[in-house]
Design an enzyme around this catalytic site. Sequence first.
Site, PDB file in Angstrom:
ATOM      1  N   HIS A 241     -56.409   4.877  -0.262  1.00 23.93           N
ATOM      2  CA  HIS A 241     -55.820   4.681  -0.399  1.00 23.93           C
ATOM      3  C   HIS A 241     -54.564   5.125   0.876  1.00 23.93           C
ATOM      4  O   HIS A 241     -53.921   5.612   1.185  1.00 23.93           O
ATOM      5  CB  HIS A 241     -54.861   6.202  -1.020  1.00 23.93           C
ATOM      6  CG  HIS A 241     -55.019   5.693  -2.507  1.00 23.93           C
ATOM      7  ND1 HIS A 241     -54.776   4.970  -2.683  1.00 23.93           N
ATOM      8  CD2 HIS A 241     -55.450   6.658  -3.218  1.00 23.93           C
ATOM      9  CE1 HIS A 241     -54.923   5.514  -4.553  1.00 23.93           C
ATOM     10  NE2 HIS A 241     -55.897   6.487  -4.056  1.00 23.93           N
ATOM     11  N   ARG A 298     -41.299   9.148  11.917  1.00 17.38           N
ATOM     12  CA  ARG A 298     -41.934   9.253  12.989  1.00 17.38           C
ATOM     13  C   ARG A 298     -41.966   7.663  13.538  1.00 17.38           C
ATOM     14  O   ARG A 298     -41.895   7.569  13.147  1.00 17.38           O
ATOM     15  CB  ARG A 298     -42.848  10.484  13.107  1.00 17.38           C
ATOM     16  CG  ARG A 298     -43.852   9.861  12.105  1.00 17.38           C
ATOM     17  CD  ARG A 298     -45.100   9.716  11.410  1.00 17.38           C
ATOM     18  NE  ARG A 298     -45.909   9.726  10.438  1.00 17.38           N
ATOM     19  CZ  ARG A 298     -46.520   8.464   9.697  1.00 17.38           C
ATOM     20  NH1 ARG A 298     -46.359   8.269  10.537  1.00 17.38           N
ATOM     21  NH2 ARG A 298     -46.711   8.533   8.719  1.00 17.38           N
TER      22      ARG A 298
END
Lengths: 504, 162
Positions: A241, A298
């Site tokens: 993942h 971010r």
Amino acid sequence: MAKHKREIKKIIVANRGEIALRIMRTIREMGKTSVAIYSDADVSMPFVRYADEAFSLGGNEARDTYLNVEKIVSVATEAKVDAIHPGYGFLSENSEFALAVEEAGLIFIGPGGEAIRSMGNKTEARKLVSSFGVPIVPGGREPIGNVGEARDVANKIGYPVLIKAAAGGGGKGMRLVKEESEMESSIRGAQSESQSAFGDNRVFIEKYITNPRHIEFQILADDFGNVVHLFERECSIQRRHQKVIEETPSTALTPQLRHEMGEAAVNAARACGYINAGTIEFVLGENGKYYFLEMNTRLQVEHAITELTTGIDIVREQIRIAEGNRLNFSQEGVTRQGHSIECRIYAEDITNDFLPMTGRLKMLREPAGNGVRVDSGVGSGNEISVYYDPMIAKLSVWDDSRESAIKRMLRALNDYSILGLNTTIPLCKYVMANKDFRRGEYSTQFVEMNLSALKTEMSKNVENNLDLAAILASHTLKMKSVVSQNDEQGGSTKSKWLEGRFES
Amino acid sequence: MPGIVFGDEVFMFKSGDGYTEVNGKKTKYSILRADDGCLVIRLGNEIREIIFSEDRDFIEMFSSGTTIKFQILSDRDLLLRNLTNEESGHHRHAEIKAPMPGLVVKVLAKRGDSLKRGETVVILEAMKMENEIRVSQDSEVADVLVKEGDIVEKGQVITALK
């Protein structure tokens, strides 16, 4: 965030490894001063010696060092910096850290603590962007209280479903549930994983999209309400993942879809009054339907491929925005050229479920040349330690077309020489050479579907290199016998070959 | 003859002045440069750079984009290795597989035999040596899948055990 202009002269980078180094390079280009913080294990890392100033945090565990809000803010104050750049990971998406930085009278290079908080909780984030008309994946938006509730939601939206951590990211606390019988153990597993990773065991359930592609849009937003996107990145090649190869442009988007998704991304950023750089992640189904997944508030690991294709230094823009400057380009002013691919080089054992490897990099020789960018955090002799993530470097290439960018990446991967640890390089080479990837037809299932073929290919390495191995072996045995003969004669322990070399 | 070991595979090789021979393939080469951790060789007109690192028993080698790891066994190492193998017996599975390609020179066990640990099942000739393939624990022979004169591949099942 204040709207008046304020100059930033000195920046502390609250991170480590390649991203600390990458940020410091831009800081230096802008004529500003950089400050590093480091753990005991990191004292000999390149980012420490690259910085203008460096402060020891003491200790090694992430919670004692790069996750220690109090310590970092106190070092920042001591170093008399104007601003903190959090990089990615660690405290970059921690709203309490952003608020603590602001309270200490310093500038947090990123969005305000409030935006981090509202986007950090995935459930709240989906509610918020949905109210701005951005499509979201069908599923319960509320955290799941118990297994019965989970079954009800799953039955309503239909299996397969995905359980996700409300506070999470990076695949932690995530479970795929194919049928009802798996629900109970999956919920328990996701909750306990989420608790240990994020200190928060809340999970939610959403529809699992079959053969999905992971497409994200880079956003820049200033203090004056200007929001632009820098196009997409496709991040569908993942293992466990987690992303391992990214490219831009994506082969899955038509110009129309790209335009629509770009607008949706800008809207999602506006939904939370977002300022600075951020990334809107979407999942794209086989039917061309896309859904908002989450916003990363971010700098993103894979930002380099956007820089290579748009020519915009995203870290420089982050600092300019934090100084209260307006973006000096509009959406129409953002153009993109050519094709860029990134391969993440991690110390991992492909044959052992991509488990991280730790140890010393005995030898490291990085690729170079036209169109090749290496963002590396380590040098020869450095240690990949158990404390942090096992990334060695990010290798990015640019070329004028996708086909030539793939060839360039293969060349660069073959030039990459790393001894001491197994890496993800064989996986990256496999992907670049794969027909489906070359046609642009792949999904997030790619690695799983190709793993056994990759292992078979790797097993041929021995056979293909037997002649070279034999030459090296006979050379080594010869050198050893020279050394031992000398030993027996009470002579020098240096080989004759070495002595000869020094004489000549 | 010395050998190189990859995992559980052993390849014997011959070497002499400017050549090596492994797996029936002879390669002539010359050394252009030899440093600590780096060997530049020439095979005909082709140049190969070999970057390597030694760590006690293992050698890790990079060349042309591929990294492999192996062990070098000198003649003396091989002798020791064969002795230990014969003492301990190496086959702990419900099947006995050929540890190397070779010729079955003798079949000593037949279906239904009860064998004591360490008893020989077949003798396999490989690399001009006779290798006794033994059982590693007391077991009953379920089937013998080879006969004398057969050529077996590495990994081919020789005997099934109960």
